[in-house]
Write a protein that holds these residues in place. Structure first.
Motif: not given
Length: 234
Positions: A219-220, A209-211, A187-189, A127-130
């Motif tokens: 998601a960015t 995207a990361i849980c 996340g930064a990696k 859902p974050a990606t959507r």
């Protein structure tokens, strides 16, 4: 052989191929190396990720691993590795760029958060990606590369299936199952990896995207800027 076992082998093939490609391009050079002491006080140089299985990629070995839960599918092979790691990003506005006399390498197109079941929690990137795609007014077909954290093999597999993404664009230099998951630094990696690969391939859009614990996820979407950026040295 289960699908998770196949994906583990495929992920390692991806990361080994990426490292060999880098070595062919750069010869004996490395992107970075760190000198230090081991536990016995001996001088050592750390210049390659220690979790990569450059040799001995045997399906027979991983088939013998016990599942994390009786009757389950996940094993140590299809889970992210525990590792140490660090990464850093510089994110600033136009005023900050002028103050530091820097040229940006990418811009943030959209950011999105999502919350899912706090127990299973691994479905959050979907859902974050959507949400991110909707905010950016883009489709998944517009994205050139994806970095979806491989906490477990099931995370990127479920994400690809639900989003309808192209597996050939996913974690093209390997993910956490091959390289490791440095908690607090992943996340930064991933964003650093994503930007460098966009620059290498001349891609335009990248999605990360990361849980996260508690069922949340983020998601960015970034857009590579086709300029030669100055390097900030600390």
């Amino acid at each position: 052989m289960t699908y998770h076992e196949r994906i583990w082998t495929w992920r390692h093939f991806k990361v080994v191929s990426a490292r060999l490609r880098q070595q062919r391009k750069e010869g004996s050079k490395r992107n970075c190396s760190n000198s230090g002491k081991d536990r016995d006080g001996n001088d050592v140089v750390h210049e390659v990720d220690e979790g990569i299985r450059f040799k001995g990629l045997s399906l027979e070995k991983i088939r013998k691993l016990k599942t994390l839960k009786k009757g389950g599918l996940l094993t140590a092979a299809s889970s992210s590795q525990i590792c140490d790691g660090a990464a850093a990003l510089l994110i600033c506005n136009e005023e900050g760029l002028k103050k530091l006399h820097l040229t940006p390498r990418a811009r943030i197109v959209a950011l999105a958060l999502a919350g899912t079941d706090p127990i299973t929690m691994l479905a959050g990137p979907i859902p974050a990606t959507r949400n991110a795609l909707k905010r950016a007014k883009l489709g998944i077909e517009d994205i050139d590369l994806y970095e979806v954290n491989e906490a477990f093999a099931s995370v990127p597999l479920a994400w690809c299936k639900e989003i309808g993404a192209d597996m050939n664009k996913l974690n093209v230099n390997g993910g956490a199952m091959a390289l490791g998951h440095p908690l607090g630094g992943t996340g930064a990696k991933l964003m650093t990896t994503l930007l460098h690969e966009l620059e290498r391939t001349k891609g335009r859009y990248g999605l990360q995207a990361i849980c996260e614990g508690g069922g949340t996820a983020n998601a960015t979407i970034i857009e590579r800027l086709a300029v030669k950026a100055k390097t900030l040295v600390f």
